[in-house]
Design an enzyme around this catalytic site. Sequence first.
Site, PDB file in Angstrom:
ATOM      1  N   ASP A 122       0.006 -35.340  38.054  1.00  0.00           N
ATOM      2  CA  ASP A 122      -1.852 -35.525  38.097  1.00  0.00           C
ATOM      3  C   ASP A 122      -1.404 -35.268  36.626  1.00  0.00           C
ATOM      4  O   ASP A 122      -1.121 -36.863  35.839  1.00  0.00           O
ATOM      5  CB  ASP A 122      -2.128 -33.864  37.930  1.00  0.00           C
ATOM      6  CG  ASP A 122      -0.384 -32.942  36.972  1.00  0.00           C
ATOM      7  OD1 ASP A 122       0.694 -33.619  36.644  1.00  0.00           O
ATOM      8  OD2 ASP A 122      -0.526 -31.913  36.771  1.00  0.00           O
ATOM      9  N   ASN A 125       2.156 -19.292  35.512  1.00  0.00           N
ATOM     10  CA  ASN A 125       1.812 -18.426  36.554  1.00  0.00           C
ATOM     11  C   ASN A 125       1.545 -18.388  37.988  1.00  0.00           C
ATOM     12  O   ASN A 125       0.696 -18.466  38.914  1.00  0.00           O
ATOM     13  CB  ASN A 125       0.266 -18.085  36.965  1.00  0.00           C
ATOM     14  CG  ASN A 125      -0.621 -19.860  36.386  1.00  0.00           C
ATOM     15  OD1 ASN A 125      -0.017 -20.927  37.185  1.00  0.00           O
ATOM     16  ND2 ASN A 125      -1.941 -19.742  36.043  1.00  0.00           N
ATOM     17  N   HIS A 167       1.975 -22.170  38.918  1.00  0.00           N
ATOM     18  CA  HIS A 167       1.319 -23.200  39.458  1.00  0.00           C
ATOM     19  C   HIS A 167       2.190 -24.292  39.675  1.00  0.00           C
ATOM     20  O   HIS A 167       2.825 -24.465  39.119  1.00  0.00           O
ATOM     21  CB  HIS A 167       0.020 -23.578  38.429  1.00  0.00           C
ATOM     22  CG  HIS A 167       0.230 -24.284  37.232  1.00  0.00           C
ATOM     23  ND1 HIS A 167      -0.353 -23.271  35.749  1.00  0.00           N
ATOM     24  CD2 HIS A 167       0.460 -25.438  36.635  1.00  0.00           C
ATOM     25  CE1 HIS A 167      -0.121 -23.846  35.178  1.00  0.00           C
ATOM     26  NE2 HIS A 167       0.449 -25.486  35.634  1.00  0.00           N
ATOM     27  N   GLU A 222      -3.519 -24.057  40.484  1.00  0.00           N
ATOM     28  CA  GLU A 222      -4.062 -23.488  40.034  1.00  0.00           C
ATOM     29  C   GLU A 222      -3.977 -22.143  41.385  1.00  0.00           C
ATOM     30  O   GLU A 222      -3.728 -22.536  42.922  1.00  0.00           O
ATOM     31  CB  GLU A 222      -5.186 -22.552  39.267  1.00  0.00           C
ATOM     32  CG  GLU A 222      -4.955 -24.131  38.231  1.00  0.00           C
ATOM     33  CD  GLU A 222      -3.964 -23.362  36.871  1.00  0.00           C
ATOM     34  OE1 GLU A 222      -3.247 -22.537  36.897  1.00  0.00           O
ATOM     35  OE2 GLU A 222      -4.229 -24.110  35.383  1.00  0.00           O
TER      36      GLU A 222
HETATM   37  C1  GLP Z   1       1.117 -28.124  33.369  1.00  0.00           C
HETATM   38  C2  GLP Z   1       1.416 -28.977  34.497  1.00  0.00           C
HETATM   39  C3  GLP Z   1       2.654 -28.601  34.830  1.00  0.00           C
HETATM   40  C4  GLP Z   1       3.435 -28.544  34.448  1.00  0.00           C
HETATM   41  C5  GLP Z   1       3.074 -26.956  33.531  1.00  0.00           C
HETATM   42  C6  GLP Z   1       4.466 -25.533  32.478  1.00  0.00           C
HETATM   43  O1  GLP Z   1       0.085 -27.276  33.590  1.00  0.00           O
HETATM   44  N1  GLP Z   1       0.781 -29.885  34.783  1.00  0.00           N
HETATM   45  O2  GLP Z   1       2.675 -29.943  36.213  1.00  0.00           O
HETATM   46  O3  GLP Z   1       4.476 -27.835  35.410  1.00  0.00           O
HETATM   47  O4  GLP Z   1       2.351 -27.246  32.495  1.00  0.00           O
HETATM   48  O5  GLP Z   1       4.486 -26.717  31.507  1.00  0.00           O
HETATM   49  P1  GLP Z   1       6.100 -27.129  30.889  1.00  0.00           P
HETATM   50  O6  GLP Z   1       6.918 -27.753  31.706  1.00  0.00           O
HETATM   51  O7  GLP Z   1       5.099 -27.657  28.959  1.00  0.00           O
HETATM   52  O8  GLP Z   1       5.948 -25.218  30.779  1.00  0.00           O
END
Ligand code: GLP
Length: 235
Positions: free
Chosen positions: A62, A128, A130, A135
Amino acid sequence: MDVKIVKDKVAGGQAAFELIKAGIDNGAKVLGLATGSTPITLYQAMIASDLDFSNMTSINLDEYVGLAEDNPQSYHQFMKDNLFNQKPFAHSYVPNGNAANIEDAAADYEQIIAENPIDIQILGIGRNGHIGFNEPGSDLKGLTHKVQLTESTIEANKRFFDKEEDVPRYAISMGIGSIMKGKQILLLAYGEDKADAIKATIEGPVTPDVPASVLQEHANVTLIIDEAAASKLSK
Ligand code: GLP
């Protein structure tokens, strides 16, 4: 789903690295990569290793819409800083969040995935549930598309920006259907604030309310989680 519980994120990064190494030994050529803080220890293990990725392809999940590629918070820049500058791939694809037409860019990206089937997909998980930027409520069969970020994701990600208004409101993300095409999936999660999402992913029903729960339907998934992220599991 195979669940590996590790001591901490360093052990988790090493465990994920070992699985990737084994996959490469078995012919994997395309890695699906993720951003966020979670995969950093994996990328550190890759950088510290003597593995060479220069004949491999990477495809990222993404990107934010509207951030310049060299913006320090863009996922293009994140990947350079955390992996690609030290370990270049032959081809590295990250969705184009600056395309004039994001829908066209999404369709082009799905074509790239079709031409380079992902052997091993790395995933983090949002609080959440995702995955990528899919989402709660996302289409479980969706392909790469433009998404509007939820308040909870904006809230979680604002720590990286000077002010909340600077957090982009939209992103371009591989869909859950695109992610499910990966031949093998490694989902990493560390820390207590992921414990509810991990419980729902493993023990809850498959539901769009918890996008990661769909991984129950994939034949080759390993969750690498630390004790804190595993703390709400009943078994
Ligand atoms: C973002 C990314 C996800 C990631 C999530 C959790 O929203 N788009 O790919 O898994 O954050 O991030 P973190 O690993 O910093 O907790």
